[in-house]
Design a protein around this motif. Structure first.
Motif, PDB file in Angstrom:
ATOM      1  N   GLU A   1      -3.084  -8.726   3.160  1.00  0.00           N
ATOM      2  CA  GLU A   1      -3.983  -9.847   2.875  1.00  0.00           C
ATOM      3  C   GLU A   1      -3.207 -11.037   2.335  1.00  0.00           C
ATOM      4  O   GLU A   1      -3.569 -12.193   2.604  1.00  0.00           O
ATOM      5  CB  GLU A   1      -5.058  -9.415   1.877  1.00  0.00           C
ATOM      6  CG  GLU A   1      -6.105  -8.475   2.450  1.00  0.00           C
ATOM      7  CD  GLU A   1      -6.880  -9.093   3.605  1.00  0.00           C
ATOM      8  OE1 GLU A   1      -7.247 -10.282   3.514  1.00  0.00           O
ATOM      9  OE2 GLU A   1      -7.105  -8.392   4.607  1.00  0.00           O
TER      10      GLU A   1
ATOM     11  N   HIS B   1      -9.523 -14.383  -3.572  1.00  0.00           N
ATOM     12  CA  HIS B   1      -9.680 -13.459  -2.439  1.00  0.00           C
ATOM     13  C   HIS B   1      -8.874 -12.187  -2.660  1.00  0.00           C
ATOM     14  O   HIS B   1      -9.381 -11.074  -2.478  1.00  0.00           O
ATOM     15  CB  HIS B   1      -9.223 -14.154  -1.156  1.00  0.00           C
ATOM     16  CG  HIS B   1      -9.223 -13.254   0.048  1.00  0.00           C
ATOM     17  ND1 HIS B   1     -10.381 -12.760   0.608  1.00  0.00           N
ATOM     18  CD2 HIS B   1      -8.190 -12.732   0.788  1.00  0.00           C
ATOM     19  CE1 HIS B   1     -10.075 -11.993   1.640  1.00  0.00           C
ATOM     20  NE2 HIS B   1      -8.757 -11.959   1.762  1.00  0.00           N
TER      21      HIS B   1
ATOM     22  N   TYR C   1      -2.493  -2.929   1.413  1.00  0.00           N
ATOM     23  CA  TYR C   1      -3.545  -3.833   1.896  1.00  0.00           C
ATOM     24  C   TYR C   1      -3.449  -5.207   1.240  1.00  0.00           C
ATOM     25  O   TYR C   1      -3.719  -6.232   1.888  1.00  0.00           O
ATOM     26  CB  TYR C   1      -4.924  -3.215   1.661  1.00  0.00           C
ATOM     27  CG  TYR C   1      -5.289  -2.185   2.698  1.00  0.00           C
ATOM     28  CD1 TYR C   1      -5.720  -2.568   3.963  1.00  0.00           C
ATOM     29  CD2 TYR C   1      -5.164  -0.824   2.434  1.00  0.00           C
ATOM     30  CE1 TYR C   1      -6.032  -1.626   4.939  1.00  0.00           C
ATOM     31  CE2 TYR C   1      -5.467   0.125   3.403  1.00  0.00           C
ATOM     32  CZ  TYR C   1      -5.906  -0.286   4.648  1.00  0.00           C
ATOM     33  OH  TYR C   1      -6.205   0.650   5.604  1.00  0.00           O
TER      34      TYR C   1
ATOM     35  N   ILE D   1     -10.005  -8.305  -3.234  1.00  0.00           N
ATOM     36  CA  ILE D   1      -9.489  -7.190  -2.422  1.00  0.00           C
ATOM     37  C   ILE D   1      -8.971  -6.079  -3.329  1.00  0.00           C
ATOM     38  O   ILE D   1      -9.262  -4.889  -3.129  1.00  0.00           O
ATOM     39  CB  ILE D   1      -8.378  -7.669  -1.482  1.00  0.00           C
ATOM     40  CG1 ILE D   1      -8.949  -8.618  -0.413  1.00  0.00           C
ATOM     41  CG2 ILE D   1      -7.677  -6.494  -0.818  1.00  0.00           C
ATOM     42  CD1 ILE D   1      -9.897  -7.973   0.558  1.00  0.00           C
TER      43      ILE D   1
END
Length: 451
Positions: free
Chosen positions: A37, A252, A33, A256
């Protein structure tokens, strides 16, 4: 290995395996992930850098070409231009974005400047005597078009990009050099409005490659192997922009990663907690099925299972002795003192039995006032007799008290030795019970045993 130790060992092994599998799976999910991202962040950064490039081009083109009209006016009719200097120059500044001031320098001497306030120190400076400025003027003369120089430290303070227009009095032949018109663009304001300071997930560098490379912003090392490379086109010039992603510090992506790891951590703990509860519930149920509720000793089911396992061992030395024990005159205790006292008396007996055997031996209550003891690796009759006498002597030498009334325990004990792999366990228990009843019948009931 006892049942509890064995199940605990299996649980520990399964726990280790669970966490050993869960950890790499969690990291793989996190990396997957985060990679997705990261690509999204890279696209956003690339788009933002493209926007920065567009902002630079738009601002510089607008401000330099506004000044081009002033240069054209001076070329056509310098007298009219300087008679209306204040009006013409003020209109130029109003329409510009980042122009700080505009100057006209006949013979390269700053003679006219707008606005004059705050820029008085520049009046009268001979630009041909300032090496850096003279170099830019010569390049503008040589190319006969606008040349953008900078950023330079301004005499009046601050930093600026200087767009220099060479003026000739014999247009279009451009042989008679008149001087120069310069537009000073506020470098810091230009950088801020471009949006370059708002990009946090990449390191950026800019250099002027119009003639010789000159760093304008950032570190030169970024041009070695940039992740992004773009060119900023200027009027008769070019800048080069390079960028490298700096995603390790991306707020960010850090969010995550923390979100995935936190979610995975609680999910792993939740699944493990459910697994632990199932295991705990299994142990409780199994223990309840294998344990006597009153004395907390193993029950008949447990002792039968243990005897079955012991008798199935392929070991010639796996010999043991089974003791069958009965509490004498227990009915008398129940009838005279009540069942509550009888229960506590049985608990007393069970405690004393456990205290008088080895840790390798096992004592169990198989019902009522009957107990079984397994003596591990004891199979010589004389040794068994000594153990029985020791147990009887120690327990019968102690008393159980109820409301200051003494109850003396008395035991009948029989035994059977397991020393033949073909011996049937049920036959072994029957043999031990038979020996116990013989012992019980041989003991005379003594009325004064309970006082």
């Amino acid at each position: 290995m006892s049942y509890n130790k064995k199940t605990n060992f299996i649980f520990i092994v399964l726990s280790i395996v669970y966490f050993a599998i869960a950890a790499p799976i969690t990291m793989a999910i996190k990396n997957h992930y985060v990679s997705l991202e990261s690509k999204k962040v890279e696209m956003v950064v690339a788009n933002n850098i493209s926007l920065v490039r567009s902002n630079f081009e738009a601002s510089i083109f607008m401000d330099t070409f506004l000044a081009d009209s002033l240069a054209t006016l001076i070329t056509i009719d310098p007298d009219v231009a300087f008679k209306n200097w204040e009006v013409v120059a003020s209109q130029l500044l109003k329409k510009s974005q980042h122009v700080r001031n505009v100057t006209a320098s006949p013979n390269n001497v700053i003679t006219y400047i707008y606005p004059l306030k705050g820029n008085e120190a520049a009046i009268g400076i001979d630009l041909s005597r300032v090496p850096e400025q003279n170099k830019a003027i010569q390049l503008a003369k040589q190319n006969q078009h606008v040349y953008i120089d900078g950023p330079v430290n301004l005499v009046q303070g601050g930093r600026g990009l200087i767009a220099r227009y060479p003026i000739y009095s014999d247009f279009p032949y451009n042989k008679a050099y008149w001087g120069t018109v310069s537009v000073v663009i506020d470098y810091d304001a230009l950088m801020k409005s471009s949006g370059i300071y708002d990009i946090f997930d990449a390191e950026i560098a800019i250099r002027n490659i119009t003639n010789t490379a000159k760093m304008l912003y950032g570190e030169a090392e970024l041009f070695d192997k940039p992740d992004i490379q773009q060119f900023i086109n200027l009027p008769f010039g070019r800048w080069q922009l390079a960028a490298k992603y700096k995603l390790t510090d991306s707020s960010h992506l850090l969010f995550i990663q923390r979100a995935i790891l936190t979610t995975a951590f609680f999910a792993i703990l939740l699944i493990y907690a459910l697994f632990f509860l199932v295991y705990k519930n299994y142990k409780i149920i199994h223990m309840a099925a294998m344990q006597d509720e009153l004395t907390q000793l193993p029950n008949r089911r447990y002792i039968n299972e243990l005897l079955r396992k012991m008798s199935s061992k392929r070991d010639n030395n796996a010999f043991f002795t089974l003791l069958s024990i009965d509490v004498n005159d227990f009915k008398y205790v129940n009838d005279n003192f009540g069942h509550d006292v009888g229960d506590r008396f049985l608990q007393f007996i069970s405690i004393k039995l456990k205290e008088n055997i080895r840790s390798t031996d096992t004592v169990a209550r198989i019902g009522g006032d009957e107990f079984l003891i397994i003596l591990q690796n004891v199979y010589q009759p004389e040794k068994v007799t000594n153990v029985i006498q020791s147990i009887k002597g120690k327990i019968e030498s102690e008393s159980f008290f109820h409301k200051n009334k003494e109850i003396k325990p008395s035991l009948s004990i029989g035994y059977a030795i397991y020393n033949d792999k073909n011996t049937d366990i049920e036959a072994l228990i029957t043999k031990a019970d038979h020996a116990m009843y013989l012992n019980k019948n041989a003991n005379a009931f003594i009325k004064n045993s309970y006082r």
